[in-house]
Design a protein around this motif. Structure first.
Motif, short mmCIF file in Angstrom:
data_model
loop_
_atom_site.label_atom_id
_atom_site.label_comp_id
_atom_site.label_asym_id
_atom_site.label_seq_id
_atom_site.Cartn_x
_atom_site.Cartn_y
_atom_site.Cartn_z
N GLY A 12 -22.59 -34.71 6.80
CA GLY A 12 -22.24 -35.88 7.79
C GLY A 12 -22.77 -37.11 7.22
N SER A 13 -22.67 -38.29 8.05
CA SER A 13 -23.18 -39.71 7.55
C SER A 13 -24.85 -39.62 7.28
N THR A 89 -17.80 -36.03 5.37
CA THR A 89 -17.05 -37.19 5.85
C THR A 89 -16.04 -37.63 4.72
N ALA A 90 -15.22 -38.71 5.46
CA ALA A 90 -14.31 -39.31 4.45
C ALA A 90 -13.55 -40.39 4.92
N SER A 91 -12.86 -41.26 3.95
CA SER A 91 -12.77 -40.98 2.58
C SER A 91 -14.24 -41.30 2.12
N THR A 92 -14.78 -40.32 1.29
CA THR A 92 -16.09 -40.76 0.63
C THR A 92 -15.82 -40.33 -0.90
N VAL A 118 -18.88 -43.51 -2.21
CA VAL A 118 -18.66 -44.64 -1.34
C VAL A 118 -18.59 -44.09 0.04
N LEU A 119 -19.47 -44.58 0.95
CA LEU A 119 -19.29 -43.79 2.10
C LEU A 119 -17.93 -44.29 2.96
N TRP A 120 -17.49 -43.24 3.92
CA TRP A 120 -16.55 -43.67 4.62
C TRP A 120 -16.33 -45.10 5.24
N GLY A 271 -11.97 -23.82 0.00
CA GLY A 271 -11.54 -25.39 -0.30
C GLY A 271 -12.51 -26.10 0.77
N GLY A 272 -12.63 -27.44 0.07
CA GLY A 272 -13.12 -28.49 1.34
C GLY A 272 -12.10 -29.02 2.27
N ALA A 273 -12.53 -29.75 3.29
CA ALA A 273 -11.67 -30.53 3.95
C ALA A 273 -12.65 -31.64 4.86
N PHE A 274 -12.00 -32.52 5.51
CA PHE A 274 -12.87 -33.62 6.48
C PHE A 274 -13.40 -32.66 7.56
N ASP A 275 -14.73 -33.52 7.87
CA ASP A 275 -15.41 -32.96 9.14
C ASP A 275 -14.65 -32.62 10.32
#
Ligand SMILES: Nc1ncnc2c1ncn2[C@@H]1O[C@H](COP(=O)(O)OP(=O)(O)O)[C@@H](O)[C@H]1O
Ligand SMILES: O=C(CO)[C@@H](O)[C@@H](O)COP(=O)(O)O
Length: 556
Positions: A12-13, A89-92, A118-120, A271-275
């Protein structure tokens, strides 16, 4: 089915959460949350300039601590862990070198924010996003925005790379590639983090990097060359070609990581994906459920059938991508750039005298801290007890710009209708209502473009912490809102995907039947309140239309 466990990691953030889930029942056996230590100290950020960076060590150290804690809580059972799934989070995104190290992990870049993630919510690349949008006004390039809602946002991948390359010659020279956090963590754990080995996730590539099967991958070389030649001079073209849905394993955990975390060497990394995409899976989303992840910001996900949606270009959202949530379905994403952050701003504002008091009365620190911590709840309750919608100021919730509908990160929050009679709790109530109006505007963005919303499911911190805010959302949206039982739906979704990647289930929908969270509460709209909120929502829309032109480029 064997007695096996999958782990879901949710970056998370502010913190990372790890949960261990029993695959045959969906039972969450153990969990741990670790805050990022450097972020907590406010390092590498400048909120006035909209700069928010995360040091890669914050992620690595916190992940390690969280998994080790979960493994310890499981005891002997930890040997039943078969897979790990990741969301973030994304786009990070972050710049990486030839070996896949984020540049800030190298001594010469250790304290350079431009060499970090670079945080979302970092909006320092507004100008670059505008340049991309202008570029796509050209007829030959217009289609490349079709899959991201018609507007490129400063929260996203290419705008951030362009900005950092403009700002920092050394980072530009050293970067061999860039990677989204949700793709980097699985690559790190599986030792596939060298740029040519990274399996790029469909979710990140499709929603933020302009990748689509419709144009066989990324836009053509000329698109980037004409946009900003740095993107092809200093980075390979194409940056990547293939993408993978999250249920496809990226590999096995490396022996080093297995040892470090106390896990078996056979653990599969999915694989990864957004929260929010994983959150929709954890929430058991079916086609046309609108899943709202309500926390610092909101991220909204809707899954739709391909037949129904493929040729319907939905404008003003954060993209429509085949397989970004569930393979063979289109995942549509939208959201608000600030939700809980709006309340956090008010809390900070009101805490100023309390901070002074703490200095003057050091012996009373604890009591004052308690008051600060309870501020949001007591303001919410006070407002609701004395609710007077006839005198509610109208506020626009664009405190961190507007993500959806129609991304515009230049916009700012606006307070209207303040009188000498507006008290503290009423003003806070107007913030609550403004965030609910923002959520309704997103729902209408879908329904007005022929994307039905059959049900609404809310997950995320605020959905659990504040029944009053959730009831207000139901009243403003005039729709029932279902709340999931799980405290960690995003991490649960990642664990579900990991179970599929390990072959425990044949598909995500199959795994969801057993593992997804049940619904624990339903907020139904109050007809009288909804009627009053209809008028307030119309005023919100009017103020939005009047206010937006004030934040044009020259005004800034
Ligand atoms: N009682 C509360 N009422 C309203 N908002 C709250 C309350 N407690 C925390 N928040 C807000 O919730 C947000 C954090 O949400 P959460 O989902 O826990 O984290 P994240 O968005 O990082 O995943 C913060 O912006 C905070 O201001
Ligand atoms: O924007 C996205 C995903 O695209 C989210 O990661 C972003 O809103 C951050 O979510 P949180 O509010 O930190 O839960």
């Amino acid at each position: 089915m064997k007695d096996v466990i999958s782990i879901g990691l949710d970056f998370g953030s502010d913190s990372v959460r790890a949960i261990a889930v029993e695959c045959k029942s969906g039972y969450e056996i153990a969990s741990e949350v670790i805050n990022y230590p450097r972020w907590k100290k406010n390092l590498y950020c400048n909120s006035v300039k909209n700069i928010f960076r995360h040091h890669p060590l914050d992620y690595i150290e916190s992940m390690e601590q969280a998994i080790i804690a979960v493994v310890q809580k499981l005891g002997e059972k930890s040997q039943q862990i078969v897979s790990i799934g990741v969301d973030s989070t994304a786009s990070t995104p972050a710049p990486i070198d030839q070996d896949g190290n984020v540049l800030a992990l190298r001594p010469e870049f250790a304290d350079n924010p431009n060499a970090m993630f670079v945080l979302w919510k970092d909006h320092s690349s507004i100008k670059e996003a505008e340049k991309i949008n202008q570029h796509c006004q050209q007829e030959e390039y217009a289609r490349y925005l079709d899959t991201c809602g018609g507007i490129y946002s400063s929260e996203w991948f290419w705008a951030k790379i362009m900005h950092i390359f403009k700002e920092d010659e050394k980072v530009k020279q050293a970067a061999a590639s860039w990677v989204e956090l949700c793709d980097w963590v699985p690559s790190l754990l599986s030792g596939t983090n060298a740029p040519q080995n990274i399996k790029r996730g469909r979710c990140a590539a499709g929603h933020k990097s302009l990748w689509s099967e419709k144009w066989d991958g990324l836009p053509p070389y000329e698109f980037f060359q004409d946009l900003d030649s740095n993107l092809v001079k200093h980075l390979p073209y194409p940056l990547f070609t293939d993408t993978y849905t999250a249920d496809i394993p990226v590999g096995k955990i490396t022996p080093e990581w297995a040892k470090r975390l106390g896990l078996s060497k056979d653990v599969i990394i999915s694989g990864g994906a957004f929260d929010c995409h994983m959150g929709a899976i954890g929430a058991g989303a079916k086609p046309y459920s609108l899943v709202e992840v309500i926390g610092t910001s909101t991220c909204v996900i809707l899954v739709a059938d391909k037949d129904r949606i493929e040729d319907n270009i939905v404008q003003g959202i954060c993209g429509q991508v085949d397989g970004s949530v569930i393979p063979d379905y289109i995942g549509l994403e939208a959201g608000q750039s600030a939700f809980g952050d709006v309340y956090a701003w008010y809390q900070r504002l009101l805490s100023w005298p309390l901070e002074q008091l703490k200095k003057e009365l050091p012996d009373n620190q604890e009591v004052i801290k308690q008051v600060e911590n309870n501020l949001l709840n007591s303001l919410t309750e006070h407002w609701y007890k004395n609710i007077d919608l006839d005198h509610l100021p109208i506020t626009l919730d664009w405190f961190n710009g507007r993500r959806t509908p129609n991304a515009n990160q230049r916009l700012k929050g606006t307070l209207t209708g303040i009188t000498l009679g507006t008290d503290t709790a009423t003003l806070f109530g107007s913030l609550i209502v403004s965030t609910a109006c923002g959520a309704r505007a997103i729902m209408e963005c879908f329904t007005n473009q022929n994307v039905p919303v059959n049900s609404i499911i809310a997950i995320g911190g605020i959905s659990k912490k504040s029944p009053i805010i959730m009831q207000t959302c139901a009243d403003v949206m005039n729709r029932s809102i279902e709340i999931c039982e799980s405290e960690q739906c995003c991490a649960l979704g990642a664990a579900i995907v990991a179970a599929v990647a390990a072959g425990i289930y044949t598909s995500i929908p199959e795994a969801q039947k057993t593992m997804a969270s049940p619904i624990s509460t339903i907020f139904t709209p109050d007809p009288n309140r909804s009627k009053q909120y209809q008028t307030i929502y119309e005023q919100y829309v009017q103020w939005s239309e009047v206010s937006e032109p004030q934040y044009n480029q020259s005004a800034l």
